[in-house]
Design an enzyme around this catalytic site. Structure first.
Site, mmCIF file in Angstrom:
data_model
loop_
_atom_site.group_PDB
_atom_site.id
_atom_site.type_symbol
_atom_site.label_atom_id
_atom_site.label_comp_id
_atom_site.label_asym_id
_atom_site.label_seq_id
_atom_site.Cartn_x
_atom_site.Cartn_y
_atom_site.Cartn_z
ATOM 1 N N GLU A 1 0.731 -1.100 -0.163
ATOM 2 C CA GLU A 1 -0.021 0.079 0.046
ATOM 3 C C GLU A 1 0.879 1.215 -0.087
ATOM 4 O OE1 GLU A 1 -3.980 -1.856 2.252
ATOM 5 O OE2 GLU A 1 -2.548 -0.434 3.230
ATOM 6 N N ASP A 48 -5.293 9.050 9.997
ATOM 7 C CA ASP A 48 -3.997 8.452 10.271
ATOM 8 C C ASP A 48 -3.725 9.029 11.830
ATOM 9 O OD1 ASP A 48 -3.604 6.949 8.075
ATOM 10 O OD2 ASP A 48 -3.386 8.772 6.928
#
Length: 269
Positions: free
Chosen positions: A49, A60
């Site tokens: 990824e 995140d």
């Protein structure tokens, strides 16, 4: 059959768990990205990824936010991610690359233009964190037309309706977020993950990768017993930070290789 389908078919045949490391394009520098991708593939990554830098990465935690900030300072954007993928693909035609990021850079580039560039660059999957399935039908259709898998997140809070919506348009694999929090969080509940995955498998006929909160060999092995793949990102980036720019690629590869070895010691049921 996409490269992602082929990779998971091979893993099933071998009785192995997939390993999906996440790294941020442009971190620690723009020029190291392609070499990092090659190093991760050699270290045993089954899918990689590749994060697309974005200034407001809502899902995140601080580790990946720092990586995005470094990449943005280095001038890396979505188009540079695509160029790096294309350069990687010239030497590696086997390891799937999944772009992971947010809707804004794709919308700025234009959905149709993005899909065409992604196909030309050799991208295999696209995961857009803030595109819910009900707003992603057109993008998913365009991606599949170019043999790119639209990949979606599922969470402990995902309703049966949401799981069903994703089952209709997803391909490649689904990414189960192991906790209600941000990337890199530390409260991984393996029992809760194990309890949730069978219900997902009843609705979604795709491999299930599990991420968020996986930090080391022990947690990766625990997840490997119940999932088709283990996704690990923040710990990879932390390892690179601690090693410093000159040693970042080698440190990341060594860490991923250690996780690959740990996963291969897990007996699949």
């Amino acid at each position: 059959m996409s490269r992602i389908d082929e990779r998971f078919a091979a893993l099933r045949a071998a009785g192995r768990t997939g390993l999906i490391p996440y790294v941020m394009a442009g971190d620690p520098t723009e020029r190291t990205t392609v070499g990092l991708l090659h190093a991760l593939a050699r270290a045993g990554a089954d899918v990689i990824e590749l994060g697309v830098p974005f200034s407001d990465p809502m899902a995140d935690g601080p580790v990946i936010q720092r990586a995005a900030e470094r990449a943005i300072r280095n001038g890396v954007d979505l188009q540079q991610c695509l160029r790096s993928t294309a350069e990687f693909r010239r030497e590696n035609g086997a390891t799937p690359i999944v772009l992971m990021g947010y809707a804004n850079p794709i919308e700025q580039l234009g959905v149709g233009h993005f899909v065409e560039l992604a196909a030309q660059s050799g991208v295999d999957g696209v995961l857009v964190v803030d595109y819910p399935p009900e707003e992603c039908t057109e993008l998913a259709r365009r991606l599949r037309e170019r043999r790119i898998d639209p990949i979606f997140l599922l969470a402990p809070t995902s309703t049966e309706q949401r799981v069903g919506q994703i089952a209709q348009i997803a391909s490649g694999y689904v990414y189960y977020v192991s906790l209600t929090g941000i990337t890199g969080a530390g409260h991984l509940d393996v029992a809760a993950v194990a309890a949730r995955i069978p219900a997902i498998r009843e609705r979604v006929r795709l491999p299930v990768g599990v991420g968020f909160g996986i930090k080391d060999a022990a947690s990766a092995q625990a997840i490997a017993r119940v999932a088709d793949a283990v996704v690990i990102g923040s710990r990879v980036i932390e390892t690179m930070e601690q090693a410093g720019e000159a040693e970042a690629v080698g440190a990341a590869a060594a860490f991923v290789a250690s996780i690959r070895a740990a996963l291969d010691r897990v007996e699949k049921k």
